[in-house]
Enzyme design. Structure first.
Site, PDB file in Angstrom:
ATOM      1  N   GLU B  89      42.133  25.849  28.761  1.00 38.22           N
ATOM      2  CA  GLU B  89      42.180  26.083  27.322  1.00 38.22           C
ATOM      3  C   GLU B  89      43.546  26.634  26.932  1.00 38.22           C
ATOM      4  O   GLU B  89      43.706  27.190  25.849  1.00 38.22           O
ATOM      5  CB  GLU B  89      41.057  27.031  26.881  1.00 38.22           C
ATOM      6  CG  GLU B  89      41.087  28.392  27.547  1.00 38.22           C
ATOM      7  CD  GLU B  89      40.350  29.454  26.735  1.00 38.22           C
ATOM      8  OE1 GLU B  89      39.303  29.873  27.206  1.00 38.22           O
ATOM      9  OE2 GLU B  89      40.823  29.849  25.654  1.00 38.22           O
ATOM     10  N   CYS B 121      36.534  28.850  28.525  1.00 35.13           N
ATOM     11  CA  CYS B 121      36.455  29.178  29.956  1.00 35.13           C
ATOM     12  C   CYS B 121      35.542  28.244  30.712  1.00 35.13           C
ATOM     13  O   CYS B 121      35.463  28.314  31.936  1.00 35.13           O
ATOM     14  CB  CYS B 121      35.989  30.613  30.117  1.00 35.13           C
ATOM     15  SG  CYS B 121      36.928  31.767  29.112  1.00 35.13           S
ATOM     16  N   HIS B 254      30.997  34.363  35.174  1.00 41.80           N
ATOM     17  CA  HIS B 254      32.243  34.341  34.397  1.00 41.80           C
ATOM     18  C   HIS B 254      32.531  35.780  33.989  1.00 41.80           C
ATOM     19  O   HIS B 254      31.649  36.478  33.500  1.00 41.80           O
ATOM     20  CB  HIS B 254      32.120  33.445  33.182  1.00 41.80           C
ATOM     21  CG  HIS B 254      33.283  33.601  32.248  1.00 41.80           C
ATOM     22  ND1 HIS B 254      34.571  33.356  32.658  1.00 41.80           N
ATOM     23  CD2 HIS B 254      33.364  34.022  30.962  1.00 41.80           C
ATOM     24  CE1 HIS B 254      35.397  33.612  31.653  1.00 41.80           C
ATOM     25  NE2 HIS B 254      34.694  34.016  30.608  1.00 41.80           N
TER      26      HIS B 254
END
Lengths: 464, 464
Positions: B89, B121, B254
């Protein structure tokens, strides 16, 4: 424990939908407006008309329009979808996917894998390949279908590239037992680091690309050669014999403009000739003078090009040109471009004709990414195929329902898009302030506003 | 005709490489510099240090560095690769893929499918899923391997989010007979249209995102719940029984920052408790006061949160925290974030321990896209696994070879990045003008200049 599900077979396209803008400008008018020699855009590039969007359409509105329409027209249950991927190069955000906005169309079903795929005009083909591989790899566990969406608005800064714009969006449903089967194992790619066309971030925001036109043409033609050669190697490895252009009912190409497709098709014929697979070709003695030419030289040599067009013409007229109507009358659509030829093919498809029929497809995205693959139609009387033909015919006929605009009006629309891109926020697109519905087809999504945090909101023109 | 190849089995990760920048700033120093209460970034967010790049590193240089290193360290033949996909990104271009630049590393092999994948992400996980599906679907025809690359530079405008930055890149090799097997059919997703974090194009170019912090935390936790529930449904459908958190050796999340992972793990324990799958849990009476709470309320209620942390703590310390070293000392890396936990896990992996060992992975990308899936280690003494352990240990040890900078120096680097993004071209990054090698590890690619057409060029610091 669940009953075992058999591995899926005949994976391919089961439904297709095509959206393009209601507005267009004639290429003859653009020639006059740009003050260039008559015929440069028409005879020279082979283009007739060019579609365009007002400042209240962006890639998200296009993708919403075509995906909603696919679900609606084919009565697809949103719960039956397990994968959705969007291929685009018309980015309004560097992080958030267009795909996330499409989730609003799927109700409670939030278990839909896939996000956006990006590489110039190639993103749509990668989205399709991803969808095919997802179904192949996951069907036994999921028994759900996939959707690939391609959507782009092609626009250029004022000057000689502006006439190569266009806009459109295509959505395809992918699953097993499809009437349009993507042949397994035959995909060939040519990928390389090229700066022929790109959209750098930095400085003032712009929707326009940087273009090196001559490098782009050469990169495209080289990619055709490499992909065709490799496609044949893969075919030979599996079925012990290669295929020449005569093995295909139709050949579909990524189409930035008509003339480059003509040249590209000439490359296939030239490759057939050099491989000796040309017993069915007439006039191949036209190639004689160029026997000693390097590949390099053939990409740019005018005499060679004339000869290649001459030899390939009868086959071009038969296998390629009939499917270029939408490309010639809408213009470059980037990711949906080659699939617009599939739509045109389907609109003209004759179910009485003998099957199997086979299509060869070449997809190209600058930067560069390219691929060649084939589709087999094994059952011409399939009901899903009949529905696709009906939808495709509708798309071709809808060309006549568009509004023709003057080049002056087009230039003003482009100026408004530039203003919107660089505007302070909040802002309402000028075309959403009044007269919204006049330049949008029924069922079209449009951008209502960009708020103070640059969040974009959309609404839909009623279907009836 | 080619000899038939058997369908591939045990597809997963066969090699992994991790790159992170040589420069970092301590979170305690940032607290002082930002003039906020001591402990806010350290005890509050759970972060220790934050890695950063000078203005001559971008997403392409990161991806070149990690991919070149993967090929080099594992002695991978570039001809053995058939698919390569980059999840990022940190875009510098809206059209040209980072993947195209990586083609420079593969010599004559231009037949490598795949382009860039984009959704915050989550792009890295989609790249991995694509690679797994590509191998699953194409192995019988190609017998070639796939690579998934994740690379990002996480930076924020000055203010309270700046301390949640970081940078890194991971490349994984995917193929059959892998020591880290991605379990088939167990992937669950939660995808929705959310504006919790995004990077709109328009106005002045910026590398910084727009962030709605509280929405992002809530979206992340909701996604954990939905994915975990659905993961279990899919597991039950296939193997007739579900899995609680105790079924996993380690659980990887994450990690935008440590504290949210602690909360997320608490959600899993709470879900186990509510499903009645908690016979192995102690202290579940702490959940009693919240029996009537709606899900909605549990996301933000402080008392509930304290209770959930309390109940989950002994398991968190065992299954999650040990793998967070790289995340706490480098910071948020966006797409590589959760895979940095896999690297830490591998560095500490004990081949003597009984197998199978099983890992649960949760990936989240704002916007939003999320997924949960599992990895099984079935052969602890596999030589590929041993090599991965060696590489992973090297990555953890390399933390000590970094250079610590003051917050003032960090702020200056960020100001230089801002200047570069908005600079007229041609331009040479300030850090490429002198002292290039001091702040880059050996083998690192860096941006040498952006030319008048905004074409970016790169060079590599020698390995020795």
């Amino acid at each position: 424990m669940a009953t075992p599900v058999l591995p899926p077979t005949a994976i391919g396209i089961k439904a297709i939908q095509f959206y393009y803008p209601k507005n267009f400008v004639a290429q003859v008018d653009l020639e006059k407006f740009d003050g260039i020699a008559p015929g440069k855009y028409t005879a020279g590039l082979g283009q007739i008309e060019m579609g365009f969007c007002y400042d209240n359409e962006d890639v998200t509105s296009l993708a919403l329009t075509v995906t909603h329409s696919l679900l609606e027209v084919y009565k697809i249950d949103p719960k039956s979808i397990g994968y959705l991927c969007v291929g685009t190069e018309t980015l309004t955000d560097k992080s958030k996917s267009v795909k996330t906005s499409l989730m609003d169309l799927f109700g409670d079903n939030t278990d839909i894998e896939g996000v956006d795929v990006k590489n110039a005009c190639f993103g749509g083909t990668q989205a399709l390949f991803n969808a095919v591989d997802w179904v192949t790899a996951n069907w036994q566990f999921q028994e759900r279908l996939a959707i690939a969406v391609m959507a782009d608005i092609a626009i250029y800064e004022p000057g000689n590239a502006r006439c190569t714009g266009g806009a459109g969006a295509i959505a395809v449903l992918v699953g097993p037992d499809a009437p349009l089967v993507i042949e397994r194992g035959f995909r060939s790619c040519h990928m390389a680091n090229s700066w022929d066309f790109y959209k750098p971030i930095g400085g003032e925001a712009s929707e326009y690309p940087k273009v090196n036109g001559s490098l782009s043409v050469k990169s495209y033609l080289e990619a055709v050669d490499k992909c065709y050669n490799l496609y044949n190697q893969k075919v030979i490895k599996q079925i012990n014999e290669g295929r020449d252009t005569n093995a295909f009912t139709a050949i579909l190409f990524h189409c930035p403009f008509y003339k480059i497709v003509q040249k590209a098709f000439g490359r296939l014929i030239y490759a057939d000739h050099r491989r000796g697979g040309d017993s069915w070709l007439t006039n191949t003695d036209e190639f004689e003078p160029f026997r000693e030419y390097s590949d390099e030289k053939t990409y740019t040599d005018r005499d060679f090009n004339t000869a290649a067009l001459q030899v390939s013409k009868p086959y071009f007229v038969q296998k390629v040109e009939p499917n270029m109507t939408l490309n010639q009358r809408i213009g470059n659509m980037y990711t949906p471009s080659v699939y617009a030829q599939l739509v045109t093919f389907l609109a003209k498809f004759d179910p009485i004709a003998a099957t199997p029929q086979r299509l060869l497809i070449f997809s190209y995205g600058s930067g560069l990414a390219s691929a060649m693959f084939s589709i087999e139609i094994s059952d011409a009387e399939n009901s899903e195929l009949a529905k696709m033909k009906e939808v495709a015919s509708g798309a071709v006929h809808r060309l006549e329902d568009r509004i023709q605009h003057s080049p002056e009006a087009y230039a003003e629309v482009m100026a408004n898009r530039e203003k919107l891109t660089n505007s302070d926020v909040p802002v309402i697109p000028s075309s959403s302030q009044n007269g919204i519905s006049s330049h949008l087809f029924p069922g079209t999504y449009y951008l209502t506003n960009i708020d103070v945090n640059r969040v974009r909101s959309y609404a839909r023109i009623p279907l009836h």
